[in-house]
Design a protein around this motif. Sequence first.
Motif, PDB file in Angstrom:
ATOM      1  N   LEU A 554       0.821  -1.210   0.000  1.00  0.00           N
ATOM      2  CA  LEU A 554       0.000   0.000   0.000  1.00  0.00           C
ATOM      3  C   LEU A 554       0.857   1.263   0.000  1.00  0.00           C
ATOM      4  O   LEU A 554       0.453   2.290  -0.557  1.00  0.00           O
ATOM      5  N   PHE A 555       2.035   1.203   0.612  1.00  0.00           N
ATOM      6  CA  PHE A 555       2.941   2.350   0.508  1.00  0.00           C
ATOM      7  C   PHE A 555       3.375   2.554  -0.939  1.00  0.00           C
ATOM      8  O   PHE A 555       3.372   3.681  -1.458  1.00  0.00           O
ATOM      9  N   LEU A 556       3.753   1.470  -1.610  1.00  0.00           N
ATOM     10  CA  LEU A 556       4.142   1.586  -3.013  1.00  0.00           C
ATOM     11  C   LEU A 556       2.976   2.060  -3.872  1.00  0.00           C
ATOM     12  O   LEU A 556       3.160   2.754  -4.875  1.00  0.00           O
ATOM     13  N   PHE A 557       1.772   1.715  -3.470  1.00  0.00           N
ATOM     14  CA  PHE A 557       0.583   2.071  -4.240  1.00  0.00           C
ATOM     15  C   PHE A 557       0.171   3.523  -4.014  1.00  0.00           C
ATOM     16  O   PHE A 557      -0.311   4.182  -4.931  1.00  0.00           O
ATOM     17  N   TRP A 717       0.615  11.639   3.875  1.00  0.00           N
ATOM     18  CA  TRP A 717       1.940  11.990   4.387  1.00  0.00           C
ATOM     19  C   TRP A 717       2.866  10.788   4.420  1.00  0.00           C
ATOM     20  O   TRP A 717       2.459   9.648   4.653  1.00  0.00           O
ATOM     21  N   ALA A 718       4.156  11.101   4.169  1.00  0.00           N
ATOM     22  CA  ALA A 718       5.240  10.143   4.366  1.00  0.00           C
ATOM     23  C   ALA A 718       6.497  10.938   4.678  1.00  0.00           C
ATOM     24  O   ALA A 718       6.656  12.070   4.204  1.00  0.00           O
ATOM     25  N   PRO A 719       7.401  10.399   5.470  1.00  0.00           N
ATOM     26  CA  PRO A 719       8.663  11.100   5.722  1.00  0.00           C
ATOM     27  C   PRO A 719       9.399  11.370   4.407  1.00  0.00           C
ATOM     28  O   PRO A 719       9.261  10.607   3.435  1.00  0.00           O
ATOM     29  N   ALA A 720      10.189  12.449   4.402  1.00  0.00           N
ATOM     30  CA  ALA A 720      10.873  12.858   3.170  1.00  0.00           C
ATOM     31  C   ALA A 720      11.695  11.727   2.539  1.00  0.00           C
ATOM     32  O   ALA A 720      11.630  11.524   1.312  1.00  0.00           O
ATOM     33  N   PRO A 721      12.457  10.944   3.319  1.00  0.00           N
ATOM     34  CA  PRO A 721      13.225   9.854   2.682  1.00  0.00           C
ATOM     35  C   PRO A 721      12.326   8.824   1.992  1.00  0.00           C
ATOM     36  O   PRO A 721      12.655   8.333   0.914  1.00  0.00           O
ATOM     37  N   LEU A 722      11.187   8.529   2.635  1.00  0.00           N
ATOM     38  CA  LEU A 722      10.274   7.561   2.011  1.00  0.00           C
ATOM     39  C   LEU A 722       9.578   8.160   0.798  1.00  0.00           C
ATOM     40  O   LEU A 722       9.263   7.439  -0.164  1.00  0.00           O
ATOM     41  N   LYS A 723       9.327   9.469   0.833  1.00  0.00           N
ATOM     42  CA  LYS A 723       8.755  10.115  -0.356  1.00  0.00           C
ATOM     43  C   LYS A 723       9.709   9.981  -1.540  1.00  0.00           C
ATOM     44  O   LYS A 723       9.297   9.680  -2.663  1.00  0.00           O
ATOM     45  N   LEU A 725      11.976   7.713  -1.877  1.00  0.00           N
ATOM     46  CA  LEU A 725      11.988   6.295  -2.267  1.00  0.00           C
ATOM     47  C   LEU A 725      10.784   5.972  -3.141  1.00  0.00           C
ATOM     48  O   LEU A 725      10.921   5.281  -4.165  1.00  0.00           O
ATOM     49  N   HIS A 726       9.602   6.479  -2.758  1.00  0.00           N
ATOM     50  CA  HIS A 726       8.406   6.214  -3.550  1.00  0.00           C
ATOM     51  C   HIS A 726       8.514   6.828  -4.939  1.00  0.00           C
ATOM     52  O   HIS A 726       8.042   6.256  -5.925  1.00  0.00           O
ATOM     53  N   ASP A 727       9.132   8.008  -5.031  1.00  0.00           N
ATOM     54  CA  ASP A 727       9.307   8.644  -6.345  1.00  0.00           C
ATOM     55  C   ASP A 727      10.149   7.770  -7.267  1.00  0.00           C
ATOM     56  O   ASP A 727       9.968   7.790  -8.483  1.00  0.00           O
TER      57      ASP A 727
END
Length: 747
Positions: A554-557, A717-723, A725-727
């Motif tokens: 779901l994070f990847l989605f 929302w997601a922390p900047a590093p995870l954002k 990563l998702h990009d």
Amino acid sequence: MLTRLAHLAINRPKAILISALIFVVACGALGSSVMDHLKAGGYTAPDAESTRAMKVLDDHFSGAQPNLVVAITSDGGVDSEAARSAAADVTEWLKSHKNVVNPQSYWTAGPELGPALRSKDGGTGLVTARIDVEETDIPKVGEEIQDGLPRSDKVTVKVGGYGTLMGELNKTVAKDAAVGEGVAFPITLIVLMVVFGSLVAAGLPLLIGAVSIMATLAILRLVTTFADVSIYALNMTTVLGLALGIDYSLLLVSRYREELRDGRDIEDAVLRTVQTAGRTVVFSAMTVALALAALIVFPMFFLKSFAYVGVAVVLAAALAAVLVLPAALILLGRRIDKLDIRIPMRRWFKLGPPRVVEPQQTFWYRMVHAVTRKAVPVSLLTTLGLVAVALPFLSAQWGYPDDRVITKSASESREVGDLVREEFTQDPAASITIVLPGFKGGEAELAAYAGELSKVGGASNVLSSSGAFVDGSRVGPADKQLANDEGAVLRVGTGLDPYSDGADRMLNNLRDVKSPGDVLFAGATAENQDVLDALSAPMPYAIALMALTMFILLFLFTGSVVLPIKALLMNTLSLGAAFGMTVWVFQEGHLSSVLDFTATGYLIPTIPVLMFCLAFGLSMDYEVFLLSRMREEWLASGQTAEDNTHAVAMGVAKTGRIVTAAALIMAIVLTGMGISNVSFMQLFGLGLALTVLVDAVIVRCLLVPAMMRLMGRFNWWAPAPLKRLHDRVGLTEEVPEAPKVVSTTSS
């Protein structure tokens, strides 16, 4: 990958459909013999104490643990000439059968032990024996015995026990599967016609569902070549394949029609459908498949087989939806709306032609705005209501299945089981067998051990090679078949329900008696304890595996860490409520007369575990359906708090009708299984149907919009590093406008 699949379907639709037809025929041929390779049982772990005990018994003490019971009833009583003659004929016939060993009866047991095999009213006597074959052959041999056993006009002879029950269950399960699917198909077609209006559009999901069923049969057969597969996988996985095939097709057909209404040509509409709805289907399939894959951590093959087969079935349904269905859409083109039943019906009622309603004008949009205006009370009341419904699950009790899982009208074994429970002081099937593998001690040691065992509360008698004992005293002759060079066996008779607290206490007290050697316990009570131990140990790992994989997916989605956590909490609420209702219905017996099952006061523990994994995946399935459209709207907006509410409303408006229809169809298909004559199949089918409806109607329509309104922009929302990563690795970036596809195929 999805774009390449879409181009393949666009440019080679006829080849794909012809290949699919050949594939279906091949699957039908391969799967036609699957029933001969499925196995009964599989509830205990292969390394469990009771399993090891049974292996010793099967290898070296054939007949020590009876699985066949013949009840002989005479109006003149068990000591009448007619009863004696019938018992002699039955015993001789069993002795002559090559697969039956150690027949014993009331008429041969002697005055000390015979009364345990005589009914309280003196009208019925029992003959016990063991069907000594491999597990897969027990149903066939049991059916042979039921058909071939000598019967008499002067007495009533009925055959029961585990051996014949397995054959009856196999036949009942296969028959119920055909009936359930026969009922589900036409009702599903009606629902699809209501949703789409067009008979053509309604038929496509059923077509993909049928393809999924044929693929399921072939997958079942292939898996039997390298793993044990439960007989009940036939019903459960064919239903799963049918339901998911229809659900996924429903989503794609709906999106395709929407793209056509937005002005796209046929090829562009198919491409855009696969890129958007097809992506959602792939993610949905991954969530269900990963949830089922968690079953691999459990040691019993009843659950492991669903991990193997379930994952393959889900992926097959998804592949059929994203490849075969687009090919059919290309050939149908705008004829997807042909045979619209709404047109003649509206003429009949003198109504205007059907019109397309904008999302903002739909019931769903208005409902979400009404919910979000009262977000706090809606959230609190809905959560409290779900928790209240879930409370009965805290009192859940667990037990191993016996003949009461099948309705009386469908089983001779059930009739015998009821007779033994009601009219006899001791149930042969409830006895506890104690194995001393490699025992080399003397008869005196064994006699002392048997005597101490017979003093344990709840033990009616103890049979051994040193004699029969009651309350510490020897009362009967020795059974020399219970000892040999490989060890010794003792049988503890009891009148206790094997799944009661009293039986548990008795087994624990028997374990506390000092034995003259290594000891293994078998029997229904011991097996039940082993099953619960085998389920409880890996359960935290299964839950952690599902939660972690769902969070990552779901994070990847979505690119959010909040939405996955929210989804996990919502799933917990909906699953808890559904499980609370199943305890109220199936354990406590409410509605038992309506559903025609016998409440035993406990649930079969493996079924809720299977339901949990599958329901968890299905709940995430609908979460993905909903979030996919919400995210599209969110990315297209200014991403303010007001835009969040609008995105939620638009997401529900565009998917509410489809998700509700998909849930209704899933519930219909599962309810088709719930009309079974086997109670744990009812539990599985109706329990999952309840879960799906609670999740789609209450959670997705009320709780999700209210909670997303309360969390506002924080939803995304997601922390900047995870954002970052998702990009880089996220799989739900906004799909660009699909270019016009050049195709050599006409529509």
